[in-house]
Design a protein around this motif. Structure first.
Motif, PDB file in Angstrom:
ATOM      1  N   GLN A   1       4.063   1.428  -1.116  1.00 65.78           N
ATOM      2  CA  GLN A   1       4.597   1.546  -2.374  1.00 65.78           C
ATOM      3  C   GLN A   1       3.640   1.901  -3.531  1.00 65.78           C
ATOM      4  O   GLN A   1       3.759   2.819  -4.349  1.00 65.78           O
ATOM      5  CB  GLN A   1       5.028   0.332  -2.920  1.00 65.78           C
ATOM      6  CG  GLN A   1       6.231  -0.244  -1.905  1.00 65.78           C
ATOM      7  CD  GLN A   1       6.884  -1.587  -2.387  1.00 65.78           C
ATOM      8  OE1 GLN A   1       5.983  -2.312  -2.949  1.00 65.78           O
ATOM      9  NE2 GLN A   1       7.995  -1.950  -2.168  1.00 65.78           N
ATOM     10  N   VAL A   2       2.330   1.774  -3.393  1.00 66.20           N
ATOM     11  CA  VAL A   2       1.126   2.113  -4.445  1.00 66.20           C
ATOM     12  C   VAL A   2       1.146   3.544  -4.142  1.00 66.20           C
ATOM     13  O   VAL A   2       0.882   4.381  -5.175  1.00 66.20           O
ATOM     14  CB  VAL A   2       0.043   1.494  -4.138  1.00 66.20           C
ATOM     15  CG1 VAL A   2      -1.238   2.218  -4.794  1.00 66.20           C
ATOM     16  CG2 VAL A   2       0.159  -0.080  -4.764  1.00 66.20           C
TER      17      VAL A   2
ATOM     18  N   THR B   1       0.904  -1.405  -0.095  1.00 66.58           N
ATOM     19  CA  THR B   1       0.020  -0.025  -0.204  1.00 66.58           C
ATOM     20  C   THR B   1       0.835   1.344  -0.185  1.00 66.58           C
ATOM     21  O   THR B   1       0.569   2.268  -0.722  1.00 66.58           O
ATOM     22  CB  THR B   1      -1.071  -0.042   1.292  1.00 66.58           C
ATOM     23  OG1 THR B   1      -1.789  -1.054   1.208  1.00 66.58           O
ATOM     24  CG2 THR B   1      -2.049   1.254   1.361  1.00 66.58           C
TER      25      THR B   1
ATOM     26  N   SER C   1      -6.225   4.496  -0.852  1.00 65.90           N
ATOM     27  CA  SER C   1      -5.068   3.605  -0.438  1.00 65.90           C
ATOM     28  C   SER C   1      -5.036   3.146   1.142  1.00 65.90           C
ATOM     29  O   SER C   1      -4.713   2.427   1.570  1.00 65.90           O
ATOM     30  CB  SER C   1      -3.698   4.026  -1.014  1.00 65.90           C
ATOM     31  OG  SER C   1      -3.798   4.201  -2.382  1.00 65.90           O
TER      32      SER C   1
ATOM     33  N   TRP D   1       1.177   6.854  -6.835  1.00 63.01           N
ATOM     34  CA  TRP D   1       0.109   7.893  -7.021  1.00 63.01           C
ATOM     35  C   TRP D   1       1.160   9.329  -6.862  1.00 63.01           C
ATOM     36  O   TRP D   1       0.672  10.209  -7.651  1.00 63.01           O
ATOM     37  CB  TRP D   1      -1.048   7.882  -6.226  1.00 63.01           C
ATOM     38  CG  TRP D   1      -1.883   6.536  -6.580  1.00 63.01           C
ATOM     39  CD1 TRP D   1      -2.417   5.551  -5.944  1.00 63.01           C
ATOM     40  CD2 TRP D   1      -2.734   6.718  -7.934  1.00 63.01           C
ATOM     41  NE1 TRP D   1      -3.286   4.735  -6.731  1.00 63.01           N
ATOM     42  CE2 TRP D   1      -3.150   5.389  -7.875  1.00 63.01           C
ATOM     43  CE3 TRP D   1      -2.487   7.436  -9.042  1.00 63.01           C
ATOM     44  CZ2 TRP D   1      -4.049   5.125  -8.961  1.00 63.01           C
ATOM     45  CZ3 TRP D   1      -3.327   7.107 -10.331  1.00 63.01           C
ATOM     46  CH2 TRP D   1      -4.278   5.816  -9.985  1.00 63.01           C
TER      47      TRP D   1
END
Length: 281
Positions: free
Chosen positions: A56-57, A54, A101, A61
């Protein structure tokens, strides 16, 4: 009359191209193999994986939102409001995805978070260089935020450059001045490496714009910026709530004040005069 059976292959959809000399074109473009092998957990707790992925996501973004806001700032420098608004509107959808996220982490209990919290060591989200670039573009400037990145020359240079460049809001105010609105010289010539401070004269400019035609392109620009500001505020509040739920009022990772630090951040409005001007329309 009997019907001769047709080969099964005749009724099947065409098979996609499967045979490639090297890696697949998808892999070459997306670099999926790189992305899916960047996860190196440091504890035995199975919950650490979702926390790491999460985070890293979120970094991805941050990267695309910085790209959109830099696109908008460049367009504003060239007086191209439609391109700027289009970039801002894209970033709104991306901010919505970024804010979502928090959902995998929003139910963490203190026991669950503590099971792998020690793996973070002194790591903390405020050390994110790409998030810092987002904040700089919003006018939240502070030279002290370069200090954690002194050991990474490329990252430090990029942040230092962003620190001394006009923010997205600076470019908006310069455009308004070029269009004949009364943005004061002190605002236009301010040291852009410092945090933006609200101006009564800028508030009056937005009051005038919002008192005019709602379909004016500058009013639409103001609304696009307000959409961004609202979602940034929601991001900060979702961060605050998730942190409060996972660790209460304990000292944050990296030595920050934790919830107290996040509460202070959540109280600040981005593009402040766009909010205060509404009281005078």
């Amino acid at each position: 009359m009997s019907h001769q059976a047709q080969p099964a292959e005749a009724s099947e959809p065409e098979t996609p191209h499967l045979d490639f000399a090297g890696t697949t074109p998808y892999e070459d473009y997306v670099q999926a193999d790189v992305l899916t092998h960047l996860q190196h957990t440091l504890s035995d707790d199975p919950g650490e994986m979702v926390f790491l992925v999460t985070t890293q996501v979120m970094e991805l973004w941050f990267t695309v939102i910085v790209h959109e806001w830099e696109t908008a700032a460049n367009a504003l420098r060239g007086d191209d409001i439609p391109v700027a608004v289009a970039a801002l509107k894209r970033s709104v959808r991306e901010l919505e995805a970024l804010n979502a996220s928090w959902r995998p982490l929003s139910q963490l209990t203190p026991v669950q978070f503590n099971s792998y919290r020690s793996a973070l060591g002194e790591g903390s989200g405020f050390q994110s260089a790409m998030y810092r670039r987002m904040e700089f573009l919003l006018g939240e400037k502070a030279a002290s935020m370069l200090v954690p990145h002194r050991g990474a020359p490329r990252v430090h240079a990029e942040l230092e450059k962003a620190l001394h460049e006009p923010s997205l809001y600076d470019e908006v105010l310069r455009l308004l001045a070029r269009r004949g609105y009364g943005v004061p010289r002190a605002v236009l010539e301010r040291d852009v490496s410092l945090r933006y401070e609200p101006s009564p004269e800028v508030e009056a400019v937005w009051t005038s714009l919002y008192s005019g035609k709602p379909d004016d392109e500058l009013a639409r620009l103001g609304e696009a910026l307000t959409d961004v500001a609202e979602l940034v505020w929601r991001w900060r509040n979702d961060h605050l709530v998730a942190t409060r739920r996972a660790m209460g009022a304990k000292t944050g990772t990296g030595g920050s004040a934790g919830v107290a630090w996040l509460e202070k951040r959540a109280q600040k409005n981005v593009f402040p005069e766009l909010w205060t001007a509404r009281s005078h329309v």
